[in-house]
Design a protein around this motif. Structure first.
Motif, PDB file in Angstrom:
ATOM      1  N   VAL A 105       6.608   0.879 -10.956  1.00 36.83           N
ATOM      2  CA  VAL A 105       6.749   1.485 -12.287  1.00 36.83           C
ATOM      3  C   VAL A 105       5.398   1.553 -12.988  1.00 36.83           C
ATOM      4  O   VAL A 105       5.040   2.576 -13.589  1.00 36.83           O
ATOM      5  N   ALA A 106       4.614   0.486 -12.883  1.00 30.55           N
ATOM      6  CA  ALA A 106       3.301   0.456 -13.543  1.00 30.55           C
ATOM      7  C   ALA A 106       2.360   1.503 -12.957  1.00 30.55           C
ATOM      8  O   ALA A 106       1.675   2.225 -13.699  1.00 30.55           O
ATOM      9  N   VAL A 107       2.328   1.605 -11.627  1.00 27.39           N
ATOM     10  CA  VAL A 107       1.433   2.572 -10.976  1.00 27.39           C
ATOM     11  C   VAL A 107       1.851   3.999 -11.307  1.00 27.39           C
ATOM     12  O   VAL A 107       1.002   4.858 -11.600  1.00 27.39           O
ATOM     13  N   THR A 108       3.164   4.264 -11.292  1.00 31.01           N
ATOM     14  CA  THR A 108       3.649   5.602 -11.657  1.00 31.01           C
ATOM     15  C   THR A 108       3.263   5.945 -13.090  1.00 31.01           C
ATOM     16  O   THR A 108       2.800   7.060 -13.382  1.00 31.01           O
ATOM     17  N   SER A 109       3.444   4.994 -13.995  1.00 30.81           N
ATOM     18  CA  SER A 109       3.130   5.222 -15.410  1.00 30.81           C
ATOM     19  C   SER A 109       1.644   5.494 -15.617  1.00 30.81           C
ATOM     20  O   SER A 109       1.265   6.434 -16.323  1.00 30.81           O
ATOM     21  N   VAL A 110       0.794   4.679 -15.003  1.00 27.31           N
ATOM     22  CA  VAL A 110      -0.659   4.868 -15.132  1.00 27.31           C
ATOM     23  C   VAL A 110      -1.079   6.205 -14.517  1.00 27.31           C
ATOM     24  O   VAL A 110      -1.931   6.917 -15.070  1.00 27.31           O
ATOM     25  N   SER A 111      -0.459   6.559 -13.390  1.00 29.48           N
ATOM     26  CA  SER A 111      -0.768   7.847 -12.749  1.00 29.48           C
ATOM     27  C   SER A 111      -0.465   9.006 -13.690  1.00 29.48           C
ATOM     28  O   SER A 111      -1.251   9.962 -13.793  1.00 29.48           O
ATOM     29  N   SER A 122       0.829  -1.207   0.000  1.00 27.61           N
ATOM     30  CA  SER A 122       0.000   0.000   0.000  1.00 27.61           C
ATOM     31  C   SER A 122       0.862   1.256   0.000  1.00 27.61           C
ATOM     32  O   SER A 122       0.570   2.231  -0.700  1.00 27.61           O
ATOM     33  N   ILE A 123       1.957   1.225   0.781  1.00 29.92           N
ATOM     34  CA  ILE A 123       2.867   2.373   0.834  1.00 29.92           C
ATOM     35  C   ILE A 123       3.565   2.549  -0.508  1.00 29.92           C
ATOM     36  O   ILE A 123       3.733   3.677  -1.001  1.00 29.92           O
ATOM     37  N   ILE A 124       3.963   1.436  -1.128  1.00 27.88           N
ATOM     38  CA  ILE A 124       4.617   1.504  -2.439  1.00 27.88           C
ATOM     39  C   ILE A 124       3.672   2.105  -3.477  1.00 27.88           C
ATOM     40  O   ILE A 124       4.063   2.977  -4.259  1.00 27.88           O
ATOM     41  N   VAL A 125       2.427   1.656  -3.483  1.00 26.02           N
ATOM     42  CA  VAL A 125       1.445   2.156  -4.451  1.00 26.02           C
ATOM     43  C   VAL A 125       1.170   3.643  -4.212  1.00 26.02           C
ATOM     44  O   VAL A 125       1.154   4.445  -5.157  1.00 26.02           O
ATOM     45  N   ALA A 126       0.954   4.034  -2.944  1.00 23.32           N
ATOM     46  CA  ALA A 126       0.675   5.439  -2.626  1.00 23.32           C
ATOM     47  C   ALA A 126       1.855   6.330  -3.013  1.00 23.32           C
ATOM     48  O   ALA A 126       1.674   7.429  -3.561  1.00 23.32           O
ATOM     49  N   SER A 127       3.073   5.861  -2.752  1.00 25.31           N
ATOM     50  CA  SER A 127       4.268   6.639  -3.093  1.00 25.31           C
ATOM     51  C   SER A 127       4.436   6.759  -4.604  1.00 25.31           C
ATOM     52  O   SER A 127       4.881   7.797  -5.107  1.00 25.31           O
ATOM     53  N   ILE A 134       1.957   6.786  -6.791  1.00 24.05           N
ATOM     54  CA  ILE A 134       0.967   7.781  -7.227  1.00 24.05           C
ATOM     55  C   ILE A 134       1.478   9.190  -6.931  1.00 24.05           C
ATOM     56  O   ILE A 134       1.306  10.113  -7.744  1.00 24.05           O
ATOM     57  N   LEU A 135       2.122   9.357  -5.774  1.00 18.00           N
ATOM     58  CA  LEU A 135       2.710  10.655  -5.429  1.00 18.00           C
ATOM     59  C   LEU A 135       3.736  11.078  -6.475  1.00 18.00           C
ATOM     60  O   LEU A 135       3.784  12.259  -6.870  1.00 18.00           O
ATOM     61  N   LEU A 136       4.535  10.124  -6.963  1.00 14.23           N
ATOM     62  CA  LEU A 136       5.522  10.440  -7.997  1.00 14.23           C
ATOM     63  C   LEU A 136       4.843  10.905  -9.283  1.00 14.23           C
ATOM     64  O   LEU A 136       5.240  11.913  -9.882  1.00 14.23           O
ATOM     65  N   GLY A 137       3.818  10.168  -9.716  1.00  7.91           N
ATOM     66  CA  GLY A 137       3.102  10.557 -10.930  1.00  7.91           C
ATOM     67  C   GLY A 137       2.502  11.946 -10.805  1.00  7.91           C
ATOM     68  O   GLY A 137       2.566  12.757 -11.744  1.00  7.91           O
ATOM     69  N   PHE A 138       1.925  12.239  -9.645  1.00  9.32           N
ATOM     70  CA  PHE A 138       1.354  13.562  -9.380  1.00  9.32           C
ATOM     71  C   PHE A 138       2.433  14.640  -9.429  1.00  9.32           C
ATOM     72  O   PHE A 138       2.259  15.698 -10.060  1.00  9.32           O
TER      73      PHE A 138
END
Length: 274
Positions: free
Chosen positions: A82-88, A9-14, A16-20
């Motif tokens: 990487v996937a979550v950052t890219s999608v964000s 959860s922390i990895i995913v939230a972080s 998303i923070l990067l993408g933002f």
């Protein structure tokens, strides 16, 4: 299972923070972050293809290298990051919060550092130079932020040629701040002197050898007041390993006397496989 869910959860939230951060603070001013993500940003600015797609494409060979050197769990976590950052980056609109490029560079650097630092701390990475740096610090044991900053200087040079040297300097500032913040969060390079005085020397010795990749020195001791024979175990650990030690001692000998201090420098064999 619950522990892994919290970590993920922390990895995913972080991520998303990067993408933002990329889409709101850095890309609107053509200020880049470092490494492969920075190169992906350059491709995203120069081509019709979104930077999120470029992040995935450029990370494929590095993910393969990390799989061989850093283990399966780490790389699976990194792929998720990487996937979550890219999608964000695909779904968060590129919006200019402030017209001040300097302010955006500073806040972009801080938030990027927080995101990457947390991702790495919870056994993952954002791919790219993070993976390369983690492989190198396993050998050289230097601060991660400094290593990433050195590798990321390549992005600054590329940025200067394509977007002008003023923006390249903003990129350098952002990357530098990111490196400082990463080292405040990722403290693996910090070494601690650990001394444990225990009446259960053999059990503690075996637990240390089972849970650490450190050598341990054992000294015969005696309590000055109780005259009871004791074992004094001395070793040097990283700050991350301190949590492991606390758990071991709580289970085996919660009454052990423990002294912990920061080590300025370590010479000789630090790991058992050195």
């Amino acid at each position: 299972m619950n522990n892994y869910f919290v970590k993920l959860s922390i990895i995913v939230a972080s991520s998303i923070l990067l993408g933002f951060t990329f889409n709101v603070f850095l890309l609107p001013h053509e200020v880049l972050t470092g490494g492969v993500t920075g190169i992906a940003m350059i491709f995203g600015l120069l081509t019709p293809v979104n930077s999120g797609f470029w992040i995935i494409i450029l990370n494929i060979p590095i993910i393969v290298l990390g799989w061989m050197k850093l283990g399966k769990e780490f790389i699976i976590n990194s792929i998720i990051s990487v996937a979550v950052t890219s999608v964000s980056m695909l779904y968060i609109p590129i919006v200019e919060v402030t017209g001040d490029a300097l302010l955006s560079s500073v806040w972009g650097g801080v938030l990027t550092g927080v995101g990457i630092g947390l991702i790495i701390r919870f056994y993952s990475s954002t791919g790219g130079f993070d993976v390369v740096s983690l492989i190198l610090i396993k050998k050289w044991d230097v601060p991660l932020g400094g290593m990433i900053f050195g590798l990321n200087s390549i992005v600054v040079l590329i940025s200067g040629f394509f977007f002008g040297w003023e923006l390249a300097l903003y990129t350098m500032l952002s990357i530098y701040i990111t490196g400082i913040v990463i080292d405040r969060i990722h403290t693996r390079h910090v070494k601690l002197n650990l001394m444990v005085v225990t009446s259960k020397g053999e059990e503690v010795r075996q637990a240390f050898l089972d849970n650490l990749v450190r050598g341990v020195t054992i000294i015969d001791g005696q309590g000055a007041y109780s005259r009871e024979d004791k074992k004094v175990l001395y070793t040097v650990i990283t700050r991350y390993e301190l949590e492991v030690i606390r758990g071991v001692l709580q289970e085996i000998d919660p009454d052990a006397f423990v002294s912990i201090g920061q080590s300025m420098q370590v010479m000789g064999n630090f790991r058992r496989d050195d």
